[in-house]
Design an enzyme around this catalytic site. Structure first.
Site, mmCIF file in Angstrom:
data_model
loop_
_atom_site.group_PDB
_atom_site.id
_atom_site.type_symbol
_atom_site.label_atom_id
_atom_site.label_comp_id
_atom_site.label_asym_id
_atom_site.label_seq_id
_atom_site.Cartn_x
_atom_site.Cartn_y
_atom_site.Cartn_z
ATOM 1 N N ASP A 173 7.405 -19.582 -2.039
ATOM 2 C CA ASP A 173 8.695 -18.887 -2.100
ATOM 3 C C ASP A 173 9.769 -19.933 -2.361
ATOM 4 O O ASP A 173 10.015 -20.793 -1.507
ATOM 5 C CB ASP A 173 8.981 -18.161 -0.776
ATOM 6 C CG ASP A 173 10.189 -17.238 -0.855
ATOM 7 O OD1 ASP A 173 11.141 -17.589 -1.569
ATOM 8 O OD2 ASP A 173 10.180 -16.179 -0.211
ATOM 9 N N CYS A 232 1.346 -4.715 -2.212
ATOM 10 C CA CYS A 232 2.081 -3.580 -1.648
ATOM 11 C C CYS A 232 3.575 -3.750 -1.901
ATOM 12 O O CYS A 232 4.395 -3.181 -1.185
ATOM 13 C CB CYS A 232 1.815 -3.467 -0.147
ATOM 14 S SG CYS A 232 0.125 -3.059 0.281
ATOM 15 N N GLU A 263 4.229 4.430 -12.506
ATOM 16 C CA GLU A 263 4.071 5.395 -11.408
ATOM 17 C C GLU A 263 4.825 6.674 -11.736
ATOM 18 O O GLU A 263 5.875 6.616 -12.388
ATOM 19 C CB GLU A 263 4.593 4.794 -10.097
ATOM 20 C CG GLU A 263 3.775 3.613 -9.608
ATOM 21 C CD GLU A 263 4.253 3.078 -8.259
ATOM 22 O OE1 GLU A 263 5.189 3.675 -7.666
ATOM 23 O OE2 GLU A 263 3.705 2.076 -7.779
ATOM 24 N N HIS A 281 1.500 4.363 -3.307
ATOM 25 C CA HIS A 281 2.805 3.821 -2.890
ATOM 26 C C HIS A 281 3.162 4.296 -1.474
ATOM 27 O O HIS A 281 4.213 4.895 -1.241
ATOM 28 C CB HIS A 281 3.902 4.218 -3.877
ATOM 29 C CG HIS A 281 5.017 3.221 -3.943
ATOM 30 N ND1 HIS A 281 5.634 2.858 -5.104
ATOM 31 C CD2 HIS A 281 5.625 2.487 -2.977
ATOM 32 C CE1 HIS A 281 6.581 1.959 -4.861
ATOM 33 N NE2 HIS A 281 6.599 1.724 -3.569
ATOM 34 N N LEU A 282 2.272 3.949 -0.544
ATOM 35 C CA LEU A 282 2.428 4.390 0.849
ATOM 36 C C LEU A 282 3.038 3.322 1.747
ATOM 37 O O LEU A 282 3.112 3.517 2.954
ATOM 38 C CB LEU A 282 1.059 4.793 1.421
ATOM 39 C CG LEU A 282 0.322 5.945 0.741
ATOM 40 C CD1 LEU A 282 -1.015 6.180 1.426
ATOM 41 C CD2 LEU A 282 1.165 7.208 0.762
ATOM 42 N N ALA A 284 5.851 2.371 2.748
ATOM 43 C CA ALA A 284 6.898 2.759 3.704
ATOM 44 C C ALA A 284 6.621 4.109 4.349
ATOM 45 O O ALA A 284 7.484 4.659 5.026
ATOM 46 C CB ALA A 284 8.244 2.798 2.994
#
Length: 531
Positions: A173, A232, A263, A281-282, A284
């Site tokens: 990062d 994710c 998507e 796309h789960l 959240a």
């Protein structure tokens, strides 16, 4: 009049009640966002718009939103909002980046465990009546190396959970400091180092020009044989075709994906490959996260509409309610400084520098920059505000720069704005006194102490006797009352200026009378928003 907010997607009743409890009029229409024409028809009535992902805030919607001040997205992604159009329109766009952090991090860990033990395939096989115990040989995560691409809010939570599983964690990062890495217990590495050493790789970065396709064919080829990859975060971070080929060749042992380049993903090259875990796309999608982001967006929007506090804004620096109290007079000062120069300058501006001295350097100068630019541009376009100003300045080719310095004079802090045109450079400085009122303290290098009023008159002249009498006489002749009068000069008999704070705007007759005296080089009426 109370602000009005439209909730056009499904938010919890608790979140809707927050608006009501804060004294905001709220219109809860959770299915309206799906009706584009109806949204266009009604959006002009509202100061705020609270959404999830169903409502598309397009440029057409923003054009119709004549009163809109803020859009609040309950969630992290704002792909359904035209950010450029919102910024040009001066509409703040907020999201809730931390409300679903734990949920998303937990989903990444779950996906890693699922692909490590081939749980979905084993589940399907067992449900089908097969007992293929020898077919599903997994791997332990204990003792393995997890490579984090992105170690921000969500990535750091994943790191914490992975360390609890006794994994070694590497992190790539560019914004991760060594001190932060040490506190998290992760090893800060470059991307190539991570790719060659990680047994598992998980992505936690936004989709930007720099991160798009970060796991390209070339980078996937650098990974160690048998690596397992988890995403994710956002679709488009991985070359899906290359990943499919490497899964089929056995170089990549498994992949777990919650997000895809396109998507909703009704078909994808990765579907139905062995040891590929896919979810729609789960990241959240827990009841706790959905409630958290709804409550957060309601609080953030309410704070902005009622106090001016800006939290988690995408297109403007965030300012807490406490910061707003301290910075409010300085923001007003910055706007007044920009407005003064804007009203004094008749030719195109090439560059603008904003200097911050003393205590002002400890404040969020991005917000002060935006205020100064807004003041400068409002002369030509009254619709410009702090959100739209930086965008408009860029479009006009105005190069904006800032300078900071330690306390250098008698004031605890001050702000100086300088603009450059093809023919000249003009500057003005100001400060905020202990009474909380902004003051002009220097114009053209001449020191003054001028209170700022809604209506003002600025004049320049040679420093000769009779100027005060001339100004006072013309004002008296035209029944103009003077609230405050400030003078300054470079020296006896040299350049001098005067600033008058008046009770009412000046008529053209007054201005013509002053110019007709022949004693003034410049006579400029000025107006400032001091509300």
């Amino acid at each position: 009049m109370a602000p009005k907010v439209l909730v056009s997607d499904k938010l919890s009743e608790t979140a809707v009640q927050i608006f009501r409890d804060r004294g905001i009029e709220v219109d809860f229409q959770p299915d309206l966002g799906k009706d584009k024409e109806k949204l266009l028809e009604v959006i002009g009535k509202y100061d705020g718009l609270a959404i999830r992902s169903a409502t598309k805030v397009t440029d057409k919607v923003l054009e119709a939103a004549t009163n809109l001040k803020v859009v609040g997205r309950a969630g992290i992604g704002v792909d359904n909002v035209d950010l450029n159009a919102a910024s040009k329109k001066g509409v703040i766009v907020m999201n809730t980046p931390f409300g679903n952090s734990i949920t998303t991090a937990e989903h990444a860990i779950s996906m890693m465990m699922a692909v490590a033990r081939q749980i979905p395939e084993a589940n399907a096989s067992t449900h089908a009546g097969k007992w293929e115990k020898s077919r599903f040989m997994g791997v332990e995560v204990t003792g393995k190396t997890l490579g984090l691409i992105g170690c921000g809010n969500i990535g750091s939570i994943v790191a914490d959970r992975a360390l609890g599983l006794r994994m070694k964690v590497l992190a790539y990062d560019p914004f991760l400091s060594q001190d932060r890495a040490d506190k998290l217990g992760v090893h800060k590495v470059d991307l190539d180092d991570l790719l060659t050493k990680a047994d598992f790789i998980t992505l936690h970065v936004p989709m930007t020009e720099k991160t798009a396709n970060i796991l390209s064919r070339e980078n996937l080829a650098k990974t160690r044989k048998g690596v397992r990859i988890v995403n994710c975060a956002r679709g488009g971070l991985i070359d899906e075709d290359a990943l499919a080929e490497m899964l089929q060749s056995g170089h990549v042992a498994g992949a777990a994906l919650d997000v895809f380049a396109v998507e909703p993903a009704k078909e994808n090259v990765l579907f139905n490959l062995p040891n590929v875990v896919c979810t729609p796309h789960l990241g959240a999608s827990t009841s706790e996260a959905q409630e958290n982001v709804a409550l957060q967006v309601a609080e953030q929007m309410s704070d902005y509409l009622l106090t001016g506090a800006v939290t988690n804004a995408i297109n403007m620096p965030s300012i807490t309610a406490e910061e707003a109290k301290v910075m409010g007079p300085w923001i007003a000062l910055a706007e007044h400084l920009g407005a003064f120069i804007g009203q004094m300058t008749d030719e195109p501006i090439k560059a603008m520098n904003i200097l911050y001295d003393g205590i002002v350097t400890t404040m969020k100068t991005e917000a002060l920059n935006a205020a100064a630019i807004a003041g400068l541009l409002k002369t030509a376009n009254p619709a410009v505000n702090m959100v739209s100003a930086p965008v408009v300045a860029k479009e006009r080719g105005i190069a904006v720069s800032t300078t900071t310095q330690e306390k250098s004079g008698t004031f605890e802090g001050y702000v100086k704005v300088t603009v450059v045109t093809d023919t000249r450079e003009r500057s003005i400085a100001g400060t905020v006194f202990s009474d909380g009122k902004p003051r002009f303290i220097q114009i053209k290098g001449i020191n003054i102490d001028a209170e700022i009023g809604e209506y003002m008159l600025y004049t320049t002249n040679e420093d000769v006797p009779g100027i005060i009498g001339t100004l006072g006489g013309v004002m008296a002749d035209h029944q103009v009352n003077i609230a405050n009068f400030t003078l300054g000069r470079t020296g006896a008999g040299k350049s001098a200026i005067a600033l008058m704070y008046l009770d009412a705007p000046l008529s053209e007759a007054v201005l013509q009378a002053l110019r007709a005296t022949g004693k003034f080089q410049q006579v400029r009426p000025l107006e400032f928003n001091v509300a």
